[in-house]
Design a protein around this motif. Sequence first.
Motif, PDB file in Angstrom:
ATOM      1  N   LEU A 102       1.959  -5.272  -1.853  1.00 61.40           N
ATOM      2  CA  LEU A 102       2.274  -3.915  -2.303  1.00 61.40           C
ATOM      3  C   LEU A 102       1.021  -3.053  -2.166  1.00 61.40           C
ATOM      4  N   LEU A 103       1.235  -1.816  -1.743  1.00 61.97           N
ATOM      5  CA  LEU A 103       0.169  -0.827  -1.651  1.00 61.97           C
ATOM      6  C   LEU A 103       0.499   0.328  -2.585  1.00 61.97           C
ATOM      7  N   ILE A 104      -0.456   0.677  -3.466  1.00 60.66           N
ATOM      8  CA  ILE A 104      -0.264   1.809  -4.380  1.00 60.66           C
ATOM      9  C   ILE A 104      -1.327   2.851  -4.051  1.00 60.66           C
ATOM     10  N   ASN A 105      -0.884   4.031  -3.646  1.00 67.33           N
ATOM     11  CA  ASN A 105      -1.820   5.085  -3.259  1.00 67.33           C
ATOM     12  C   ASN A 105      -1.980   6.113  -4.379  1.00 67.33           C
ATOM     13  N   LEU A 106      -3.161   6.115  -4.997  1.00 69.67           N
ATOM     14  CA  LEU A 106      -3.486   7.094  -6.040  1.00 69.67           C
ATOM     15  C   LEU A 106      -4.461   8.150  -5.538  1.00 69.67           C
ATOM     16  N   ALA A 107      -5.009   7.953  -4.361  1.00 69.06           N
ATOM     17  CA  ALA A 107      -6.059   8.842  -3.860  1.00 69.06           C
ATOM     18  C   ALA A 107      -5.514  10.249  -3.636  1.00 69.06           C
ATOM     19  N   ALA A 108      -6.178  11.227  -4.225  1.00 71.81           N
ATOM     20  CA  ALA A 108      -5.791  12.630  -4.079  1.00 71.81           C
ATOM     21  C   ALA A 108      -6.877  13.490  -4.692  1.00 71.81           C
ATOM     22  N   ASP A 109      -6.928  14.723  -4.288  1.00 75.89           N
ATOM     23  CA  ASP A 109      -7.811  15.690  -4.936  1.00 75.89           C
ATOM     24  C   ASP A 109      -6.979  16.474  -5.935  1.00 75.89           C
ATOM     25  N   ARG A 110      -7.093  16.082  -7.221  1.00 75.84           N
ATOM     26  CA  ARG A 110      -6.307  16.726  -8.284  1.00 75.84           C
ATOM     27  C   ARG A 110      -7.146  17.692  -9.108  1.00 75.84           C
ATOM     28  N   GLY A 111      -8.376  17.971  -8.681  1.00 74.77           N
ATOM     29  CA  GLY A 111      -9.256  18.830  -9.464  1.00 74.77           C
ATOM     30  C   GLY A 111     -10.102  18.011 -10.419  1.00 74.77           C
ATOM     31  N   GLY A 112     -10.842  18.707 -11.267  1.00 71.28           N
ATOM     32  CA  GLY A 112     -11.710  18.036 -12.227  1.00 71.28           C
ATOM     33  C   GLY A 112     -13.107  17.825 -11.675  1.00 71.28           C
ATOM     34  N   ILE A 113     -13.985  17.315 -12.537  1.00 75.81           N
ATOM     35  CA  ILE A 113     -15.366  17.042 -12.165  1.00 75.81           C
ATOM     36  C   ILE A 113     -15.648  15.568 -12.414  1.00 75.81           C
ATOM     37  N   LYS A 114     -16.094  14.849 -11.401  1.00 72.32           N
ATOM     38  CA  LYS A 114     -16.365  13.434 -11.537  1.00 72.32           C
ATOM     39  C   LYS A 114     -17.637  13.204 -12.346  1.00 72.32           C
ATOM     40  N   TYR A 115     -17.836  11.958 -12.781  1.00 72.20           N
ATOM     41  CA  TYR A 115     -18.957  11.658 -13.675  1.00 72.20           C
ATOM     42  C   TYR A 115     -20.302  11.974 -13.032  1.00 72.20           C
ATOM     43  N   ASP A 116     -20.379  11.932 -11.694  1.00 74.15           N
ATOM     44  CA  ASP A 116     -21.637  12.200 -11.004  1.00 74.15           C
ATOM     45  C   ASP A 116     -21.827  13.681 -10.683  1.00 74.15           C
TER      46      ASP A 116
END
Length: 569
Positions: A102-116
């Motif tokens: 099974l492949l689950i694709n969560l990758a997307a640009d949903r906004g927000g600021i990453k920890y770095d």
Amino acid sequence: MGLTGSTGTSPTECLPTGSTVGRKVLVIGATGLLGRPLMRHLASQGFNVASVSSKPPEKLHAEVRLLIQECGVCHMPLDLDQDITQNGGGLEAILQKGSYSLLINLAADRGGIKYDGQRCRMTSQVLNVDLPIHLAELSARLSIPVFHISTEYVWSGDGNTDTGYPAVPLGTDDRMLQEGAGAPYAREKRLAELGVEVSGARVTIIRIPVLYGRMLNGMEDGTAGSVINNFLQDNSWLHDTWQLRYPTNADDCARILTALASKLLDKGLDHSVYHYGAQSSISKYDFIHLFAKSVGLQSQHIKTESADSRPAEKRPPYNVKLDISKTREELGDLWHEPTTLDEDVVKKIWLPHFRSTVEMRCGIEDAIQKFHSALSESPTAASSALRLCIVGVAEIPKSQLLKLLADGLCALSNLVIITCGLQGVQENFVKHCAGRLRVWNIIPEGRTSTFGVGICAGTDDAEARRVFCQVGDVYLAVDGGEGRHCTLSLTAGDSVIPLRRGVSLFGNRRDSKKPDFMTDEQWALLKEEVPEDQTVSVVVDSIGKAIDAKVRERACVRVEDYENSLVDI
């Protein structure tokens, strides 16, 4: 090199082992807000989990590295944006060698600021469109089923019902987003759904609303964190009361995705589209009001707007509630009801990231209360009086402007004038008012006022000025010499009258907004080179109108309070 537990492992070594053969899942974008709880839930249900994300193990957040080790996840770094731009050879190699079920694709640009500190734009043709279509095409060739995570924004927001939009494919309901409509993110997710549907892969589309959950930093979830940060700092944003939103707990979604994965691999799924999300709506205003209540802050200064009044092209979808009944029926005993967003959730999810700022804001609110208490003890400072704050820089105008202004304002009644201890314009204005009008001067606790009547509010100069920026009804901004501008940190909606030149609000050069009590002609005149007595006449006249409006407002409040007391009796 990849990462499995505490040892390095190459991607080709991430192979099924033991009893989990046939239950190996590859999660694309597994280190994000939804991916982290998903890895944990999949591992707890006996899945052999592999993950792909853009960062190598040594650059992952320490909490993510620990999670990967605890769950025995095989982590494979791959720059997805670059790989897809270069025809996706890296992903293809991973899929061909991994024997995934099974492949689950969560990758997307949903906004927000990453920890770095990386700021996401909530739009990306590569991540939001090209990547999911490429994955679906690869999966079709390799016969790997795919979970494609989509959004509620593929719906228009119109014509919804109490139960929500049904879980059906695109193109089968007229209420779905039409081509070219919606915000960039919504348009991209719509294109992605269309692309994966015609790929020939065994694709299950799962639509979920905006998410919240355990964050690596307070801004990771995008809108909610940004709204809270602004409320605690400048409080300059307007908060929409119109759009119905359904923020959903990421951990709840992870449970449902895990349950759907188990059902798919054990018995198969009955449908190709599923919905999951909270069923109780909350507007942006409702959310920030809930936050304020949860952490013990006052909410009367929260500014509101109705997005319904915006032009159609800038208006968000009104109600995109999702009908989750099909998913509930599919999962049966594996079903998990969405969490209700309440005070306990706010304290658990957001307060840890904003605790120090909340404490600072509580201190400011205490200082504001002290100011109000001190002011209320004065017989000349009636509650119906207009509070006019004088703002200015250290350099004094080489003219009679301040004297003319003082003469005009001293002739008005129902007016309280406030300064905040700054030398220059404020101090000299007070001297011109001497013996005619009392001026209140906000200073830090323990200080003695050098002009005006001192009111102690705030522990230091910065806190005293924050109090000053929140207690006025109208702010009169007087520039000093040429090129010198006063800078305010006022809340959105404050009435600012700039004398002659523009005022720098929120630290950025920009024109202030015309107050409601001024006419267009008066506002235009302030930007022209006219005699000072004519400028002052306009300012005094407009402030007089603001005083009348404040008196009428207080009279209406008193009538309403009286009528409410009769109801109570």
